[in-house]
Design a protein around this motif. Structure first.
Motif, PDB file in Angstrom:
ATOM      1  N   VAL A 548       0.861  -1.180   0.000  1.00  0.00           N
ATOM      2  CA  VAL A 548       0.000   0.000   0.000  1.00  0.00           C
ATOM      3  C   VAL A 548       0.899   1.233   0.000  1.00  0.00           C
ATOM      4  CG1 VAL A 548      -1.838   1.243   1.188  1.00  0.00           C
ATOM      5  CG2 VAL A 548      -1.746  -1.257   1.327  1.00  0.00           C
ATOM      6  N   VAL A 549       0.751   2.052  -1.012  1.00  0.00           N
ATOM      7  CA  VAL A 549       1.547   3.279  -1.109  1.00  0.00           C
ATOM      8  C   VAL A 549       0.687   4.440  -0.623  1.00  0.00           C
ATOM      9  CG1 VAL A 549       2.830   4.820  -2.622  1.00  0.00           C
ATOM     10  CG2 VAL A 549       2.842   2.352  -3.050  1.00  0.00           C
ATOM     11  N   VAL A 550       1.198   5.157   0.371  1.00  0.00           N
ATOM     12  CA  VAL A 550       0.477   6.296   0.935  1.00  0.00           C
ATOM     13  C   VAL A 550       1.352   7.538   0.838  1.00  0.00           C
ATOM     14  CG1 VAL A 550      -0.902   4.894   2.514  1.00  0.00           C
ATOM     15  CG2 VAL A 550       1.292   5.815   3.283  1.00  0.00           C
ATOM     16  N   ALA A 551       0.705   8.690   0.874  1.00  0.00           N
ATOM     17  CA  ALA A 551       1.420   9.964   0.892  1.00  0.00           C
ATOM     18  C   ALA A 551       1.481  10.481   2.324  1.00  0.00           C
ATOM     19  CB  ALA A 551       0.733  10.981  -0.013  1.00  0.00           C
ATOM     20  N   MET A 552       2.668  10.822   2.747  1.00  0.00           N
ATOM     21  CA  MET A 552       2.810  11.444   4.047  1.00  0.00           C
ATOM     22  C   MET A 552       2.119  12.822   4.051  1.00  0.00           C
ATOM     23  SD  MET A 552       4.268   9.625   6.362  1.00  0.00           S
ATOM     24  CE  MET A 552       3.413   8.176   5.765  1.00  0.00           C
ATOM     25  N   PRO A 553       1.722  13.314   5.209  1.00  0.00           N
ATOM     26  CA  PRO A 553       1.079  14.636   5.267  1.00  0.00           C
ATOM     27  C   PRO A 553       1.945  15.710   4.618  1.00  0.00           C
ATOM     28  CG  PRO A 553       0.902  13.506   7.369  1.00  0.00           C
ATOM     29  CD  PRO A 553       1.818  12.680   6.535  1.00  0.00           C
ATOM     30  N   PRO A 554       1.318  16.744   4.059  1.00  0.00           N
ATOM     31  CA  PRO A 554       2.087  17.753   3.326  1.00  0.00           C
ATOM     32  C   PRO A 554       2.906  18.694   4.199  1.00  0.00           C
ATOM     33  CG  PRO A 554      -0.242  18.322   3.353  1.00  0.00           C
ATOM     34  CD  PRO A 554      -0.141  16.945   3.926  1.00  0.00           C
ATOM     35  N   SER A 555       2.536  18.841   5.468  1.00  0.00           N
ATOM     36  CA  SER A 555       3.246  19.814   6.306  1.00  0.00           C
ATOM     37  C   SER A 555       3.012  19.525   7.777  1.00  0.00           C
ATOM     38  CB  SER A 555       2.778  21.238   5.990  1.00  0.00           C
ATOM     39  OG  SER A 555       1.477  21.459   6.527  1.00  0.00           O
ATOM     40  N   GLY A 556       3.765  20.241   8.609  1.00  0.00           N
ATOM     41  CA  GLY A 556       3.605  20.122  10.047  1.00  0.00           C
ATOM     42  C   GLY A 556       2.315  20.717  10.561  1.00  0.00           C
ATOM     43  N   ASN A 557       1.637  21.526   9.755  1.00  0.00           N
ATOM     44  CA  ASN A 557       0.320  22.018  10.175  1.00  0.00           C
ATOM     45  C   ASN A 557      -0.684  20.881  10.276  1.00  0.00           C
ATOM     46  OD1 ASN A 557       1.224  24.658  10.225  1.00  0.00           O
ATOM     47  ND2 ASN A 557       0.526  25.117   8.152  1.00  0.00           N
ATOM     48  N   ILE A 558      -0.539  19.875   9.412  1.00  0.00           N
ATOM     49  CA  ILE A 558      -1.403  18.699   9.462  1.00  0.00           C
ATOM     50  C   ILE A 558      -0.902  17.718  10.507  1.00  0.00           C
ATOM     51  CG2 ILE A 558      -2.326  16.753   8.143  1.00  0.00           C
ATOM     52  CD1 ILE A 558      -3.400  19.394   7.167  1.00  0.00           C
ATOM     53  N   ALA A 559       0.381  17.444  10.487  1.00  0.00           N
ATOM     54  CA  ALA A 559       0.985  16.462  11.402  1.00  0.00           C
ATOM     55  C   ALA A 559       2.270  17.059  11.956  1.00  0.00           C
ATOM     56  CB  ALA A 559       1.275  15.150  10.675  1.00  0.00           C
ATOM     57  N   PRO A 560       2.240  17.627  13.149  1.00  0.00           N
ATOM     58  CA  PRO A 560       3.467  18.167  13.728  1.00  0.00           C
ATOM     59  C   PRO A 560       4.568  17.102  13.767  1.00  0.00           C
ATOM     60  CG  PRO A 560       1.579  18.839  15.023  1.00  0.00           C
ATOM     61  CD  PRO A 560       1.082  17.833  14.030  1.00  0.00           C
ATOM     62  N   PRO A 561       5.822  17.498  13.661  1.00  0.00           N
ATOM     63  CA  PRO A 561       6.899  16.512  13.572  1.00  0.00           C
ATOM     64  C   PRO A 561       6.991  15.642  14.819  1.00  0.00           C
ATOM     65  CG  PRO A 561       7.769  18.717  13.976  1.00  0.00           C
ATOM     66  CD  PRO A 561       6.319  18.877  13.674  1.00  0.00           C
ATOM     67  N   GLY A 562       7.241  14.362  14.581  1.00  0.00           N
ATOM     68  CA  GLY A 562       7.370  13.434  15.697  1.00  0.00           C
ATOM     69  C   GLY A 562       6.965  12.034  15.305  1.00  0.00           C
ATOM     70  N   TYR A 563       6.713  11.223  16.324  1.00  0.00           N
ATOM     71  CA  TYR A 563       6.364   9.816  16.133  1.00  0.00           C
ATOM     72  C   TYR A 563       4.852   9.618  16.175  1.00  0.00           C
ATOM     73  CZ  TYR A 563      11.120   8.030  16.331  1.00  0.00           C
ATOM     74  OH  TYR A 563      12.429   7.732  16.047  1.00  0.00           O
ATOM     75  N   TYR A 564       4.407   8.706  15.320  1.00  0.00           N
ATOM     76  CA  TYR A 564       2.995   8.351  15.225  1.00  0.00           C
ATOM     77  C   TYR A 564       2.858   6.834  15.217  1.00  0.00           C
ATOM     78  CZ  TYR A 564       2.068  13.214  13.891  1.00  0.00           C
ATOM     79  OH  TYR A 564       1.970  14.583  13.886  1.00  0.00           O
ATOM     80  N   MET A 565       1.704   6.355  15.683  1.00  0.00           N
ATOM     81  CA  MET A 565       1.346   4.945  15.555  1.00  0.00           C
ATOM     82  C   MET A 565       0.608   4.771  14.236  1.00  0.00           C
ATOM     83  SD  MET A 565       0.265   3.797  19.428  1.00  0.00           S
ATOM     84  CE  MET A 565      -0.601   5.301  19.874  1.00  0.00           C
ATOM     85  N   LEU A 566       1.254   4.106  13.289  1.00  0.00           N
ATOM     86  CA  LEU A 566       0.688   3.927  11.957  1.00  0.00           C
ATOM     87  C   LEU A 566       0.029   2.562  11.865  1.00  0.00           C
ATOM     88  CD1 LEU A 566       2.242   4.999   8.612  1.00  0.00           C
ATOM     89  CD2 LEU A 566       1.337   2.686   8.833  1.00  0.00           C
ATOM     90  N   SER A 567      -1.209   2.536  11.356  1.00  0.00           N
ATOM     91  CA  SER A 567      -1.980   1.300  11.292  1.00  0.00           C
ATOM     92  C   SER A 567      -2.697   1.201   9.957  1.00  0.00           C
ATOM     93  CB  SER A 567      -2.999   1.249  12.435  1.00  0.00           C
ATOM     94  OG  SER A 567      -3.717   0.032  12.431  1.00  0.00           O
ATOM     95  N   VAL A 568      -2.817  -0.013   9.444  1.00  0.00           N
ATOM     96  CA  VAL A 568      -3.614  -0.311   8.262  1.00  0.00           C
ATOM     97  C   VAL A 568      -4.930  -0.915   8.733  1.00  0.00           C
ATOM     98  CG1 VAL A 568      -3.779  -1.733   6.181  1.00  0.00           C
ATOM     99  CG2 VAL A 568      -1.605  -0.641   6.786  1.00  0.00           C
ATOM    100  N   VAL A 569      -6.046  -0.335   8.308  1.00  0.00           N
ATOM    101  CA  VAL A 569      -7.370  -0.761   8.749  1.00  0.00           C
ATOM    102  C   VAL A 569      -8.092  -1.379   7.559  1.00  0.00           C
ATOM    103  CG1 VAL A 569      -9.527  -0.068   9.861  1.00  0.00           C
ATOM    104  CG2 VAL A 569      -7.390   1.144  10.401  1.00  0.00           C
TER     105      VAL A 569
END
Length: 583
Positions: A548-569
């Motif tokens: 599955v190819v996904v696009a990371m968020p475009p900027s820190g306004n959407i996702a501030p820099p750091g670690y996230y728990m990434l899950s496929v649903v």
């Protein structure tokens, strides 16, 4: 080609003469980038209402504050030093014992009790930590590298910044005079550039940036909004009674880089660069929503699209709370009033924002709101009567509520399996990478009391939401972590390897990433869920494994820099999460 909703009326007219209109419209709605995610709407196990698991050991302290550290899966748990007591002695290798001021006696004595621990959520191992300054009712958040930055607290801790790294030999590093103003019951928010702002606190009608380590702030920024939302109870012939109802304000970074701030029953949009209030929102009727009339709030999932420049709206959910005078009634008149039973939503990025409300199955005050990888919200803990405060609440909410924001009003709530442990004032709840929810704390006693109606609670639990039904285990997808990138810059396309017995398609699939919050007093600071845009799906890149190819968020306004728990649903069933860093 991706069709947007504004184009649909013209298409309907153009194709109205055809006999295949219904079918074509259905297809258009599916391919539209604005469709609701089918994976979030599924109820894969409608008759499984969750399961509680009592953990076999407790940390020896009551979980007043909690945050999950990335990669090491260590929960940081801490309470307060103000009582000079816990149930876990400070081990010899952490001594000499610090000096702490006792709240009741106002005397400073040697304190050889532990007030902070690492709690490994996999092995359940407890590692004592040594904290010097008082963390009572403090704030915090994770920086870009997943380290905890804690701020504020009581007395000598109120101007403190603290740093904690996730390693076996790590312990607190503290700077007691770093902040300009005292921050007791304040809210800390992570900005797009990785810096932190901290808002409010008792008698602190201001905000300030968290300074760099080993430096101190020379000034703070006055904030009239916090004065305007401060409540008192007028008593003729007596001093006014302090209600406040604006402590631990809800603060969310929205996609344009501004901050949505809610306190009491009012909210504004603040430009943190210019320190300017851009707009005021309609008041939320019905009562007060912040400490001590404590509701819970989440920023609902931010959905991203293949179109890099597509508008991303931000919608806030606020559930429960109490009447503005609830704290006075409990403290002075010794009567507990019913909590509020409504949930309210507002799209704060709308040009014409309005609150829409609906009723919960039960009233709730002091609940915790946990964003699940499916995009749903778990409302857990809390009480049906009273407010925050010592012995100011009763009738615990034993049943969690599952709230499905994508469903129509009237069908969004499901009552889940009850716990048998009261979790009211000073409780916590954190999502774990395996999809379960860590639950702990509850102490409405001024100190550690084992004999009270609601004793100081040391026991910990894990709650399995309905998507972890045993009959779904074989259908649960798995991310092949060793074959998937673990970090990426903004905007990059990332290929995720997924093991699943089922073929994948865009309409049954979502990929979400959740920022682990700092939790205390029914507020989850910096909690955030982003639904990533799916660019491409490749089935059977080798047997039973898909990409599955996904696009990371475009900027820190959407996702501030750091670690996230990434899950496929997949069809409403989330994979175990992997840690992913965006910066």
């Amino acid at each position: 080609m991706t069709l947007s909703i504004p184009n649909l009326p013209l298409l309907i007219i153009a194709m109205a003469a055809t006999s295949k209109l219904v079918f074509i419209l259905a297809v258009l709605l599916l391919v539209s980038g604005h469709r609701a995610s089918a994976a979030a709407n599924d109820d894969p196990a409608p008759y499984f209402l969750g399961k509680w698991e009592l953990l076999p050991n407790n940390p020896g302290i009551s979980a007043m504050h909690s945050v999950l550290l990335p990669n090491v899966d260590e929960m940081v748990i801490f309470d307060a030093t103000v009582w000079q007591i816990s149930r876990l002695p400070l081990p010899d290798y952490k001594r000499p014992c610090p000096m702490h001021q006792n709240k009741a006696t106002n005397v400073t004595n040697i304190d050889c009790w532990c007030h902070s621990v690492f709690y490994n959520v996999n092995t359940l191992q407890v590692t004592p930590l040594k904290v010097i300054t008082d963390t009572w009712c403090s704030s915090g958040g994770l920086d870009v590298n997943g380290n905890l930055i804690s701020t504020g607290g009581f007395l000598g801790g109120s101007r403190t910044t603290r740093y904690l790294w996730g390693c076996p030999t790590c312990d607190w590093t503290e700077y007691p005079t770093a902040l300009k103003d005292g921050r007791w019951y304040a809210t800390q928010v992570l900005l797009a550039d990785g810096s932190f702002l901290i808002f409010g606190g008792r008698d602190s009608f201001s905000y300030e940036y968290i300074p760099a380590e080993r430096t101190e702030n020379a000034y703070s920024i006055p904030f009239q909004f916090l004065r305007d939302t401060y409540d008192v109870y007028r008593r003729p012939g007596q001093d006014d009674f302090r209600l406040e109802n604006n402590l631990y304000p809800f603060v969310y970074l929205v996609p344009d880089g501004n901050l949505y701030i809610f306190a009491n029953n009012r909210s504004i949009l603040l430009d943190p660069r210019a320190n300017y209030v851009l707009r005021e929102y309609p008041p939320l009727p019905g009562g007060a929503r912040n400490y001590p009339s404590t509701s819970t709030s989440v920023l609902l999932p931010l959905k991203l699209y293949r179109d890099y420049y597509a508008r991303v709206d931000a919608e806030v959910l606020i559930c429960g709370g109490s009447v503005p005078e609830a704290f006075y009634f409990g403290e002075v008149e010794k009567r507990l009033v019913p909590a509020l039973d409504d949930c309210a939503r507002m799209v704060v990025t709308s040009p014409d924002p309005v609150w829409t409300t609906e009723k919960m199955p039960t009233p709730r005050v002091m609940s915790d709101g946990v964003l699940l990888p499916t995009g749903d919200v778990l409302l857990i803990n809390g009480a049906e009567l009273g407010s925050a405060g010592w012995k100011d609440a009763d009738k615990p909410c034993f049943k969690p509520l599952l709230y499905k924001p994508s469903k129509p009003p009237g069908s969004r709530f499901t009552e889940l399996a009850p716990s048998d442990i009261p979790r009211m004032y000073h409780s916590v709840a954190n999502l774990l990478p395996d999809g379960r929810v860590f639950v702990g704390g509850s102490n409405d006693n001024d100190g550690y009391q084992d004999w009270a109606k609601f004793p100081t609670e040391l026991r910990l639990e894990k709650f399995s939401p309905p998507y972890l039904a045993p009959e779904l285990a074989d259908r649960r997808p798995t991310i092949l972590v060793d074959e998937t990138e673990k970090a990426a810059p903004y905007g990059k396309w990332v290929a995720i390897k997924v093991k699943s017995a089922e073929m994948l398609n865009e309409f049954d699939l979502m990929v979400t990433m959740i920022a682990p919050p700092f939790v205390t007093h029914s507020i989850s600071m910096n909690q955030r869920l982003i639904e990533l845009a799916i660019i491409e799906i490749k089935n059977d890149v080798y047997p039973g494994v898909h990409e599955v190819v996904v696009a990371m968020p475009p900027s820190g306004n959407i996702a501030p820099p750091g670690y996230y728990m990434l899950s496929v649903v997949l069809k409403g069933i989330p994979s175990p999460s992997m840690w992913f860093q965006v910066k």
